[in-house]
Scaffold this motif. Sequence first.
Motif, PDB file in Angstrom:
ATOM      1  N   PHE A 322      -2.944  -9.433 -46.094  1.00 51.90           N
ATOM      2  CA  PHE A 322      -4.103  -8.668 -46.568  1.00 51.90           C
ATOM      3  C   PHE A 322      -5.415  -9.404 -46.243  1.00 51.90           C
ATOM      4  CE2 PHE A 322      -1.512  -6.515 -50.207  1.00 51.90           C
ATOM      5  CZ  PHE A 322      -0.883  -5.705 -49.264  1.00 51.90           C
ATOM      6  N   GLU A 323      -5.398 -10.726 -46.432  1.00 57.53           N
ATOM      7  CA  GLU A 323      -6.586 -11.530 -46.135  1.00 57.53           C
ATOM      8  C   GLU A 323      -6.966 -11.407 -44.663  1.00 57.53           C
ATOM      9  OE1 GLU A 323      -8.097 -12.291 -49.353  1.00 57.53           O
ATOM     10  OE2 GLU A 323      -8.930 -13.623 -47.811  1.00 57.53           O
ATOM     11  N   ALA A 324      -5.923 -11.427 -43.811  1.00 60.64           N
ATOM     12  CA  ALA A 324      -6.166 -11.322 -42.362  1.00 60.64           C
ATOM     13  C   ALA A 324      -6.741  -9.953 -42.009  1.00 60.64           C
ATOM     14  CB  ALA A 324      -4.864 -11.575 -41.605  1.00 60.64           C
ATOM     15  N   ILE A 325      -6.222  -8.895 -42.658  1.00 67.98           N
ATOM     16  CA  ILE A 325      -6.728  -7.535 -42.394  1.00 67.98           C
ATOM     17  C   ILE A 325      -8.207  -7.464 -42.802  1.00 67.98           C
ATOM     18  CG2 ILE A 325      -6.512  -5.088 -43.048  1.00 67.98           C
ATOM     19  CD1 ILE A 325      -3.479  -5.617 -43.447  1.00 67.98           C
ATOM     20  N   LYS A 326      -8.478  -8.056 -43.975  1.00 70.62           N
ATOM     21  CA  LYS A 326      -9.850  -8.065 -44.507  1.00 70.62           C
ATOM     22  C   LYS A 326     -10.783  -8.806 -43.538  1.00 70.62           C
ATOM     23  CE  LYS A 326     -11.860  -9.362 -48.940  1.00 70.62           C
ATOM     24  NZ  LYS A 326     -11.542 -10.000 -50.219  1.00 70.62           N
ATOM     25  N   LYS A 327     -10.293  -9.976 -43.071  1.00 70.72           N
ATOM     26  CA  LYS A 327     -11.105 -10.796 -42.184  1.00 70.72           C
ATOM     27  C   LYS A 327     -11.346 -10.079 -40.846  1.00 70.72           C
ATOM     28  CE  LYS A 327     -11.067 -15.347 -40.022  1.00 70.72           C
ATOM     29  NZ  LYS A 327     -10.193 -16.437 -39.610  1.00 70.72           N
ATOM     30  N   ALA A 328     -10.293  -9.402 -40.345  1.00 70.34           N
ATOM     31  CA  ALA A 328     -10.407  -8.700 -39.060  1.00 70.34           C
ATOM     32  C   ALA A 328     -11.287  -7.458 -39.189  1.00 70.34           C
ATOM     33  CB  ALA A 328      -9.023  -8.320 -38.549  1.00 70.34           C
ATOM     34  N   ASP A 333      -6.616  -1.963 -35.375  1.00 69.22           N
ATOM     35  CA  ASP A 333      -6.561  -2.879 -34.236  1.00 69.22           C
ATOM     36  C   ASP A 333      -5.705  -4.106 -34.601  1.00 69.22           C
ATOM     37  OD1 ASP A 333      -6.928  -4.557 -32.112  1.00 69.22           O
ATOM     38  OD2 ASP A 333      -9.092  -4.207 -31.933  1.00 69.22           O
ATOM     39  N   THR A 334      -4.416  -4.016 -34.305  1.00 68.50           N
ATOM     40  CA  THR A 334      -3.501  -5.098 -34.717  1.00 68.50           C
ATOM     41  C   THR A 334      -3.738  -6.371 -33.912  1.00 68.50           C
ATOM     42  OG1 THR A 334      -1.821  -4.106 -33.299  1.00 68.50           O
ATOM     43  CG2 THR A 334      -1.664  -3.630 -35.642  1.00 68.50           C
ATOM     44  N   GLU A 335      -4.338  -6.243 -32.738  1.00 70.59           N
ATOM     45  CA  GLU A 335      -4.691  -7.443 -31.955  1.00 70.59           C
ATOM     46  C   GLU A 335      -5.649  -8.310 -32.763  1.00 70.59           C
ATOM     47  OE1 GLU A 335      -3.877  -8.904 -29.249  1.00 70.59           O
ATOM     48  OE2 GLU A 335      -2.581  -7.420 -28.310  1.00 70.59           O
ATOM     49  N   LYS A 336      -6.659  -7.662 -33.338  1.00 74.43           N
ATOM     50  CA  LYS A 336      -7.670  -8.376 -34.121  1.00 74.43           C
ATOM     51  C   LYS A 336      -7.051  -8.979 -35.380  1.00 74.43           C
ATOM     52  CE  LYS A 336     -12.084  -6.255 -32.899  1.00 74.43           C
ATOM     53  NZ  LYS A 336     -13.105  -5.312 -33.332  1.00 74.43           N
ATOM     54  N   VAL A 337      -6.192  -8.195 -36.034  1.00 67.72           N
ATOM     55  CA  VAL A 337      -5.560  -8.686 -37.274  1.00 67.72           C
ATOM     56  C   VAL A 337      -4.646  -9.869 -36.948  1.00 67.72           C
ATOM     57  CG1 VAL A 337      -4.095  -8.094 -39.242  1.00 67.72           C
ATOM     58  CG2 VAL A 337      -5.686  -6.405 -38.340  1.00 67.72           C
ATOM     59  N   LYS A 338      -3.908  -9.767 -35.842  1.00 69.47           N
ATOM     60  CA  LYS A 338      -3.018 -10.858 -35.409  1.00 69.47           C
ATOM     61  C   LYS A 338      -3.839 -12.130 -35.201  1.00 69.47           C
ATOM     62  CE  LYS A 338      -1.622 -11.261 -31.038  1.00 69.47           C
ATOM     63  NZ  LYS A 338      -1.883 -12.645 -30.610  1.00 69.47           N
ATOM     64  N   ALA A 339      -4.961 -11.998 -34.487  1.00 65.18           N
ATOM     65  CA  ALA A 339      -5.811 -13.158 -34.211  1.00 65.18           C
ATOM     66  C   ALA A 339      -6.350 -13.748 -35.520  1.00 65.18           C
ATOM     67  CB  ALA A 339      -6.956 -12.755 -33.292  1.00 65.18           C
ATOM     68  N   ALA A 340      -6.713 -12.850 -36.448  1.00 67.73           N
ATOM     69  CA  ALA A 340      -7.239 -13.323 -37.737  1.00 67.73           C
ATOM     70  C   ALA A 340      -6.161 -14.071 -38.513  1.00 67.73           C
ATOM     71  CB  ALA A 340      -7.749 -12.127 -38.540  1.00 67.73           C
ATOM     72  N   LEU A 341      -4.951 -13.531 -38.503  1.00 69.60           N
ATOM     73  CA  LEU A 341      -3.829 -14.157 -39.232  1.00 69.60           C
ATOM     74  C   LEU A 341      -3.499 -15.526 -38.643  1.00 69.60           C
ATOM     75  CD1 LEU A 341      -1.779 -13.716 -41.528  1.00 69.60           C
ATOM     76  CD2 LEU A 341      -0.294 -12.534 -39.916  1.00 69.60           C
ATOM     77  N   PHE A 346      -3.847 -20.420 -45.754  1.00 62.88           N
ATOM     78  CA  PHE A 346      -3.913 -19.628 -46.971  1.00 62.88           C
ATOM     79  C   PHE A 346      -3.447 -20.450 -48.158  1.00 62.88           C
ATOM     80  CE2 PHE A 346      -2.056 -16.291 -49.788  1.00 62.88           C
ATOM     81  CZ  PHE A 346      -3.232 -15.599 -50.027  1.00 62.88           C
ATOM     82  N   ASN A 347      -4.196 -20.363 -49.237  1.00 68.61           N
ATOM     83  CA  ASN A 347      -3.766 -21.058 -50.439  1.00 68.61           C
ATOM     84  C   ASN A 347      -2.966 -20.075 -51.287  1.00 68.61           C
ATOM     85  OD1 ASN A 347      -3.505 -23.204 -52.118  1.00 68.61           O
ATOM     86  ND2 ASN A 347      -5.452 -22.865 -53.168  1.00 68.61           N
ATOM     87  N   GLY A 348      -1.658 -20.118 -51.132  1.00 69.90           N
ATOM     88  CA  GLY A 348      -0.787 -19.160 -51.814  1.00 69.90           C
ATOM     89  C   GLY A 348      -0.879 -19.301 -53.318  1.00 69.90           C
TER      90      GLY A 348
END
Lengths: 390, 290
Positions: A322-328, A333-341, A346-348
């Motif tokens: 979710f954090e990666a989606i938010k950041k992207a 655009d899963t390319e962008k989300v992948k790059a963000a992830l 991440f502090n679980g």
Amino acid sequence: MITGRGWKAFGVYLLVVVFCGMGQAWGQDVLKLGVIAPLSGTGAGWGLALRAGAELASDDTNAKGGLEVAGKKYKISVIPYDDKYQGQAAADAANRLIFMDKVKFIIGPMGSAAGLAAQEITEVNKVLFVGNSFTTKFLGAKKLYSFRTTMTMAEFSLPMLKYLKEKYPNAKRMAILGPNDETGYEVTGFNLKAHEAVGHEIVFRDYFERGTVDFMPILNKVFALKPDVLNLDGSNPGDCGLIVKQARQMGYKGMIIKVGGPGTPEMLKVAGKDFMEGFIYYSPINPDDPKIQEITKKYNAKFPPPMNGFTPQFYDGTLWLFEAIKKAGTLTDTEKVKAALEGLSFNGVYTGAMSWTGKADYGIDHQVKFPFYVMVVKDGKEVVLGKVTP
Amino acid sequence: MGETLLPQVIINGVTLGTNYILMALGFTLIFGVLRIVNFAHGEFYMLGAFFVLTAIIKFEVNYLLAAIIAVIAIGLLGYLTEEVIFRRFRDKELEGMIIALGLSILLQNLGLVAWGPYDLSIPPVFTGVLKIGTLFYPLERLMVVLLSFLLMAGFYLFLKKTKLGLAIQAIAQDTEIARVQGMRINRLYPLAFAIGTGLAAAAGAVIGPLFQLNPWMGIMPQVKAFIVVILGGIGSIPGAFLGGLILGVAESFVSTYASKALADLLGFILVIGILLFRPSGLFGRSQLSR
């Protein structure tokens, strides 16, 4: 031939469908999150833990008003499918999620066969696949959209066995008993190498079909070889519970350990606390941690107890996505989300500091790494023996 | 390993064999009488075990009473199943088999809804281990063997010494002649099915405390029962007895002296061998009386 009444019924049906669709369109925007996991069959305990992790993370995000992406809040809707711990069912689930439900992000699956089969579809369609599949083949330099947010034997087998070697230097003769499938072979492979690396002697190893109930014949053979330690490997909790029970009934007094997936609360239910006394195992969580007790309460309120150790890991893995989606700033655009992830540590909430590793072992940094616990059962309770950083 | 291992191997094999026999008896009875390969037999076994668990945990009934109630209740369910579902498929082996497969999936999923996916266990009924020299034998297993032999003896006497048992054998041998002799086929068919499912429930109640319970616990015993019945001869009670013992002891030997994976294969190798060289099994076909 459709009669007049038939047309009327069709019309009413169409109205209902359109009305429902409009309801969704008028309501909050939705982010669909796919889940592929064994929700029935022998791997169901682990699969439900995965689904629970994804659902609890989604519930908590929804409770805060949803996930904010590019200035807009999205309600998360989890769409779970049962893969029955089988490759074909997992591939079917991936097809349905991608082509019918139009999902771009999938959490799961658990099994190696299921992971590899579903991955054939997710990779081609550039769908982000955040799972647990234990096989080394799940990650690779060409598998750009697959991530693993749980640790496998490749990460914890050697550190755990090193720890045990230091703590119990006289335990030298090892017997390994694992399930007869892709996961079992992978897990045993890592355990064998790790046992040998720390100087243990392997006196026995064999595989059994998951769901076997009578282990006495095979244990008979194991105990004739007088091992100091019996390692239950990647066996699922129910099978492990039976092995422990039957081994102790046969008078085995040596150590029983499990360097494999978690499931001690389930084992305690099957074997009982007396037979489980002294059982040593890998755990991604410390059950006494107040935070873990907090998620256990949430879990128990929504799902049938006991909570498996995988739930907090998948909770954190889902929030990480979710954090990666938010950041992207995009849902499509899963390319962008992948790059963000890839660029996000991440502090679980429950598992602590999580970061990506794996380049050396898999050719890609898509494998999570975090400190874990070596636990022991004492008087029916899970007690921390030590904390290990891989 | 050596000769000290041998008695343990044989004891384990006989224990395993009695479990298989118990499962196979009801399965072979239903096929012998109704010509239905009841692939839902394992699920009646599962229901028997869960019934006992629920009676003990929720209603605090003692084990023996819980087991008796489970056998009667699942027997009754079997009676209704024959009346409502299988009645139309009597003597239609293929259709009956497909319906049984569907029923099996339905019952598994009902089990999933009712008891959840996690492994559960019946509180131990008999605890302790019998130790003779190098031999270890848990008392709960000894009780399973004794209860199994009691059930088998009871079932044998029922078939041989009671009018009802003789009537069931008669319809298994020739339905038309039995009908002409005045036997009430429409009562005997569901009754035979009820006895078969009751036996599956008895197996679940007896074996349940040894192992873990889950909605899929019947799959493997069902496969073993199928192997035993083919080995002994479909529809043959003595065949089920001998087939179960052969499979149990052979699996125990192969598990101990070779590998568990090979032991799991063994049953299927035996079935292929039997089908190739003696397709009617060790005791022929549909010979309930012999």
